[in-house]
Design an enzyme around this catalytic site. Sequence first.
Site, PDB file in Angstrom:
ATOM      1  N   ARG A   1      39.138  48.293  31.744  1.00 56.37           N
ATOM      2  CA  ARG A   1      39.940  49.675  31.333  1.00 56.37           C
ATOM      3  C   ARG A   1      40.472  50.473  32.452  1.00 56.37           C
ATOM      4  O   ARG A   1      39.748  49.795  33.790  1.00 56.37           O
ATOM      5  CB  ARG A   1      38.807  50.406  30.795  1.00 56.37           C
ATOM      6  CG  ARG A   1      37.580  51.466  31.245  1.00 56.37           C
ATOM      7  CD  ARG A   1      37.979  52.150  31.740  1.00 56.37           C
ATOM      8  NE  ARG A   1      36.456  52.780  32.293  1.00 56.37           N
ATOM      9  CZ  ARG A   1      36.343  53.282  33.591  1.00 56.37           C
ATOM     10  NH1 ARG A   1      37.202  53.769  34.065  1.00 56.37           N
ATOM     11  NH2 ARG A   1      35.079  53.843  33.820  1.00 56.37           N
TER      12      ARG A   1
ATOM     13  N   GLU B   1      36.824  61.637  28.255  1.00 53.93           N
ATOM     14  CA  GLU B   1      36.904  62.326  29.912  1.00 53.93           C
ATOM     15  C   GLU B   1      37.498  62.631  30.389  1.00 53.93           C
ATOM     16  O   GLU B   1      37.503  63.177  31.730  1.00 53.93           O
ATOM     17  CB  GLU B   1      35.645  61.226  30.716  1.00 53.93           C
ATOM     18  CG  GLU B   1      35.442  61.345  31.966  1.00 53.93           C
ATOM     19  CD  GLU B   1      33.937  60.129  32.618  1.00 53.93           C
ATOM     20  OE1 GLU B   1      33.181  60.001  31.709  1.00 53.93           O
ATOM     21  OE2 GLU B   1      33.849  60.400  33.994  1.00 53.93           O
TER      22      GLU B   1
ATOM     23  N   ARG C   1      42.688  56.668  28.577  1.00 58.40           N
ATOM     24  CA  ARG C   1      41.766  55.131  29.466  1.00 58.40           C
ATOM     25  C   ARG C   1      42.182  54.147  28.630  1.00 58.40           C
ATOM     26  O   ARG C   1      43.011  54.583  26.898  1.00 58.40           O
ATOM     27  CB  ARG C   1      40.396  55.526  28.990  1.00 58.40           C
ATOM     28  CG  ARG C   1      39.092  56.646  29.333  1.00 58.40           C
ATOM     29  CD  ARG C   1      39.124  55.988  30.732  1.00 58.40           C
ATOM     30  NE  ARG C   1      37.912  56.789  31.411  1.00 58.40           N
ATOM     31  CZ  ARG C   1      36.341  56.690  31.524  1.00 58.40           C
ATOM     32  NH1 ARG C   1      35.976  56.200  31.150  1.00 58.40           N
ATOM     33  NH2 ARG C   1      36.305  57.634  33.034  1.00 58.40           N
TER      34      ARG C   1
ATOM     35  N   CYS D   1      35.754  62.520  37.019  1.00 60.40           N
ATOM     36  CA  CYS D   1      34.509  62.025  38.011  1.00 60.40           C
ATOM     37  C   CYS D   1      35.189  61.161  39.589  1.00 60.40           C
ATOM     38  O   CYS D   1      35.989  60.811  39.074  1.00 60.40           O
ATOM     39  CB  CYS D   1      33.498  61.204  36.767  1.00 60.40           C
ATOM     40  SG  CYS D   1      32.018  60.445  37.489  1.00 60.40           S
TER      41      CYS D   1
ATOM     42  N   THR E   1      33.282  58.734  40.337  1.00 61.53           N
ATOM     43  CA  THR E   1      33.241  57.224  39.840  1.00 61.53           C
ATOM     44  C   THR E   1      34.926  56.239  40.451  1.00 61.53           C
ATOM     45  O   THR E   1      34.347  55.343  40.151  1.00 61.53           O
ATOM     46  CB  THR E   1      31.855  56.815  39.769  1.00 61.53           C
ATOM     47  OG1 THR E   1      32.162  57.467  38.197  1.00 61.53           O
ATOM     48  CG2 THR E   1      30.844  58.457  40.017  1.00 61.53           C
TER      49      THR E   1
ATOM     50  N   ARG F   1      37.502  49.670  35.587  1.00 59.17           N
ATOM     51  CA  ARG F   1      36.064  49.063  35.031  1.00 59.17           C
ATOM     52  C   ARG F   1      35.514  48.042  34.330  1.00 59.17           C
ATOM     53  O   ARG F   1      36.514  48.431  33.115  1.00 59.17           O
ATOM     54  CB  ARG F   1      34.804  49.834  34.544  1.00 59.17           C
ATOM     55  CG  ARG F   1      33.571  49.775  34.541  1.00 59.17           C
ATOM     56  CD  ARG F   1      32.757  51.077  33.832  1.00 59.17           C
ATOM     57  NE  ARG F   1      32.586  49.976  32.547  1.00 59.17           N
ATOM     58  CZ  ARG F   1      31.994  49.866  31.099  1.00 59.17           C
ATOM     59  NH1 ARG F   1      31.292  48.533  32.151  1.00 59.17           N
ATOM     60  NH2 ARG F   1      32.303  49.030  30.064  1.00 59.17           N
TER      61      ARG F   1
ATOM     62  N   ARG G   1      24.828  47.417  32.678  1.00 60.11           N
ATOM     63  CA  ARG G   1      24.667  49.203  31.734  1.00 60.11           C
ATOM     64  C   ARG G   1      24.208  48.013  30.174  1.00 60.11           C
ATOM     65  O   ARG G   1      24.502  46.752  30.269  1.00 60.11           O
ATOM     66  CB  ARG G   1      26.558  49.495  30.722  1.00 60.11           C
ATOM     67  CG  ARG G   1      26.616  50.149  32.165  1.00 60.11           C
ATOM     68  CD  ARG G   1      28.046  50.653  31.811  1.00 60.11           C
ATOM     69  NE  ARG G   1      28.402  51.979  32.950  1.00 60.11           N
ATOM     70  CZ  ARG G   1      29.394  52.459  32.811  1.00 60.11           C
ATOM     71  NH1 ARG G   1      30.784  52.659  31.636  1.00 60.11           N
ATOM     72  NH2 ARG G   1      29.331  52.837  34.462  1.00 60.11           N
TER      73      ARG G   1
ATOM     74  N   GLU H   1      27.991  53.503  28.707  1.00 54.81           N
ATOM     75  CA  GLU H   1      26.583  53.859  29.464  1.00 54.81           C
ATOM     76  C   GLU H   1      25.698  54.637  28.752  1.00 54.81           C
ATOM     77  O   GLU H   1      25.712  55.307  28.183  1.00 54.81           O
ATOM     78  CB  GLU H   1      28.641  54.742  30.439  1.00 54.81           C
ATOM     79  CG  GLU H   1      27.555  55.391  31.226  1.00 54.81           C
ATOM     80  CD  GLU H   1      28.159  56.348  32.169  1.00 54.81           C
ATOM     81  OE1 GLU H   1      28.986  56.827  31.140  1.00 54.81           O
ATOM     82  OE2 GLU H   1      28.200  56.057  33.399  1.00 54.81           O
TER      83      GLU H   1
END
Length: 346
Positions: A116, A215, A219, A261, A263, A270, A299, A304
Amino acid sequence: MSQENEFPTFPTDCKSMLCKHLTKEVFEALKDRATSNGFTLKDAINSGVENIDSGIGVYAGDEESYFTFSKLFDPIIEDYHGFSANDNHKSNLDPDDLDAPNPDPEGKYIVSTRIRVGRNVANSPLGPAITKEQRNQIEEDVSEALNGLEGKLSGTYYPLSGMSEEVSAQLIADHFLFKAGDRFLEAAGLNRDWPEGRGIYHNDEKTFLVWVNEEDQLRIISMQMGGDIKEVFTRLATAISEIEKKVKYSYSPHIGYITSCPTNLGTAMRASVHIALPKLATDMDAFKAITDKHHLQIRGIHGEHSESEGGVYDISNRRRLGVTEVECVQDMYDGVVALIAKEKSL
Ligand code: ADP
Ligand code: ARG
């Protein structure tokens, strides 16, 4: 917590990057600042203040947050990605540059592969600072763009409002849809007006999916059963560029794709496999030695902050900024090859 704009105190065993990098000095320098969307330091740190078990603990309300609050964000970005303020991001989404023949053609270990990326819309606040009207407008624009996709990417947009409990529970159990009520997102202001403005687009086979206004505003997800990582990456690269014809993504040459975020900055990618490693799971030190060497994260299989089930883990690249998309997937691929070799030897 006090309503005053006071330096937050954390327990001595707090491990978040927020409590590590938010010194008194940094706090004093930033506490009265706000971005042009009215996003303050207090907003940026609230998730990590309310959730002291955070790994990171901060979110940005807009691209400007990364500059306005750079005294806090820069050390966190360097700590997480190993990327310094003088570095520049780079991008490569060319599947021909990826060397990833299926590491498990017999399907003994790899259950499924998913890659993603996060994307946000240029010139819009990010989720933590967005208004309800702006969020609804993004849903309208993005769903219209998605509904125009053709061929293998063609599918349907399903708004979360009006989706039955049964359908959403099944989509979550099957690993396709995000969960409601994440407490980290809640404290970051990312769940305001839930479920309005949120939804999921997918093709019939559910190999190509887009989450809207979770988020991040988009995505973009490619996934399928088995370990054909290159096929998953190729589908994703096509989808990213097809959507980009209609939606302008927020991008900075310095920190790459802008995400809420830190990260996720850079590639915002990811790449993961769900992989069965029941023997290696009995020796977590050996397991972690391999994942650390290849910059991977472990994970559980329900996303998560979830636990592993039946010796199956979600293994993904950890670095996303200062490395290309091809390098992100290559990190994951090389690590997975090493993990399978170790599992076979046990
Ligand atoms: P994100 O990928 O956006 O960082 P999560 O870690 O919460 O977020 O994962 C989102 C969903 O994707 C979860 O349901 C998770 O089980 C599913 N998922 C992740 N990787 C895979 C994979 N390789 N195969 C199948 N499902 C996956
Ligand atoms: N804010 C959460 C924490 O600090 C998640 C951080 C990384 N994950 C994410 N989905 N952005 O633990």
